[in-house]
Write an enzyme that holds these catalytic residues in place. Structure first.
Site, PDB file in Angstrom:
ATOM      1  CD  GLU A 147     -48.698  11.023 -63.045  1.00 34.34           C
ATOM      2  OE1 GLU A 147     -48.605  11.194 -61.859  1.00 34.34           O
ATOM      3  OE2 GLU A 147     -50.018  10.840 -63.654  1.00 34.34           O
ATOM      4  CG  ASP A 183     -46.290  12.717 -59.397  1.00 33.24           C
ATOM      5  OD1 ASP A 183     -45.501  12.700 -58.238  1.00 33.24           O
ATOM      6  OD2 ASP A 183     -47.279  12.774 -59.471  1.00 33.24           O
ATOM      7  CD  GLN A 209     -49.051  15.542 -62.353  1.00 33.90           C
ATOM      8  OE1 GLN A 209     -48.878  14.229 -62.016  1.00 33.90           O
ATOM      9  NE2 GLN A 209     -50.162  15.999 -62.536  1.00 33.90           N
ATOM     10  CD  GLU A 245     -51.552  14.022 -59.526  1.00 37.06           C
ATOM     11  OE1 GLU A 245     -52.241  13.998 -60.580  1.00 37.06           O
ATOM     12  OE2 GLU A 245     -50.602  13.462 -59.509  1.00 37.06           O
TER      13      GLU A 245
END
Length: 265
Positions: A147, A183, A209, A245
Site C-alpha cells: 500500500e 490507495d 482503496q 477506507e
C-alpha cells in the site's frame, strides 16, 4: 420514460475498523454484510479470529504482518516472520489479500522506522524483501499487496510512501503473488493526477482503496471526482475490488450509500 438502474462492475468492500464504530466488531461485520459489501480488517491480533470467521462476512483484505520493515536486515526478517504468522489467519478468514507497508505503523499511524531519505541501498533491500515475500505468497497460495501512504498529512517520514514508489517496487519484483494496494486518498495528497496514476498502475493493482480529501471521509465529501475515476477504471477494464477506507462524515449507512453510488454507473 425508462429508468436505468445503476450497478457497480467492481467488488465493493468497507473497512470494518472505520464504520459503525459504536458497535462491537461482530455487529459491524453483520451490518457491512447485510448492506452488500465485503469487509476489511487491520491488525488481526486485535480480533477474535474464530468468532469473526463465523460472522458470515466475506473478507477482502487484512494487514499481512504484525511488525517489521522492508529496507533493513533485522526488520526484513521480522516482516517475513510475522507475515508467515498472518497466513493461517488469512486462510481461516478466506481473505485473499494481505496488506503491507514500507515500515510498521504505530497506534497513531506514524512509521515505526522514520526515514529522512530513502537511499539506493534501501531500495535494493526493499526489492529483495518483497521478492522473499512473493516467494512466501507463492508457497502458501496467497497474495500480498503493498500500500502507498502519504507523508504530508497522515504518515510523515514513511519510506516508500508514494504510489510511484510502491508501483516501482511491485513492478521490479513482477510476481503474481505481490500486487499493489493503490490507495487513492493517499495518492491524491501525495501526487494527484489519479486517473493517469490508475492507468500506470493497472497491470499491478490487487485492490484499490478510497476516501475523499480533505478529512478522509466517504466519496462525495471532498475534492476527488470519484464517479469520473470509476468510469475511467471501467473503461480501462478494471473489475477488481474497491475498498472504502474512510471515516463516515455523518450517518454510517449514508456514507456507504454514497460510496456505492460513486462506483456505480
Amino acid at each position: 420514460m425508462t429508468t436505468t438502474l445503476k450497478t457497480s462492475p467492481f467488488t465493493l468492500a468497507v473497512c470494518a475498523e472505520m464504520v459503525f464504530r459504536s458497535l462491537p466488531v461482530l455487529d459491524r461485520l453483520k451490518r457491512i454484510t447485510e448492506l452488500g459489501f465485503q469487509a476489511e480488517i487491520w491488525d488481526w491480533t486485535k480480533h477474535d479470529i474464530k468468532s469473526i470467521a463465523k460472522s458470515g462476512a466475506t473478507f477482502s483484505s487484512m494487514t499481512g504482518y504484525i511488525t517489521g520493515t522492508l529496507a533493513d536486515d533485522a526488520g526484513a526478517e521480522e516482516l517475513l516472520r510475522t507475515a508467515r504468522q498472518s497466513i493461517p489467519v488469512a486462510k481461516e478468514l478466506n481473505c485473499p489479500r494481505l496488506n503491507l507497508h514500507g515500515t510498521g505503523l504505530d497506534g497513531q499511524g506514524l512509521p515505526v522506522v522514520k526515514s529522512e531519505i530513502v537511499t539506493g541501498a534501501m531500495w535494493l533491500k526493499a526489492a529483495d524483501t518483497l521478492n522473499r515475500i512473493a516467494d512466501l505468497g507463492e508457497e502458501e497460495g496467497v497474495t500480498f499487496v503493498l500500500e502507498n501512504l502519504n507523508e504530508a498529512v497522515d504518515h510523515p517520514k514513511t519510506p516508500f510512501a508514494k504510489a510511484a514508489d510502491t508501483i516501482a517496487l511491485v513492478a521490479a519484483v513482477n510476481r503474481p503473488s505481490l500486487k499493489l494496494n493503490l490507495d487513492l486518498y493517499h495518492a491524491q495528497i501525495g501526487e494527484g493526477n489519479l486517473i493517469e496514476l490508475c492507468r500506470t498502475a493497472l497491470p499491478h493493482i490487487g485492490e484499490i482503496q478510497v476516501a475523499d480529501v480533505p478529512g478522509r471521509k466517504e466519496p462525495g465529501t471532498g475534492e476527488i471526482n470519484y464517479p469520473a475515476i470509476a468510469r475511467s477504471l471501467g473503461e480501462m477494464g478494471f473489475r477488481g475490488t474497491i475498498g472504502m477506507e474512510a471515516w463516515p462524515s455523518g450517518d454510517d449507512e449514508l456514507a456507504l450509500s454514497r460510496f456505492r453510488d460513486a462506483f456505480s454507473f
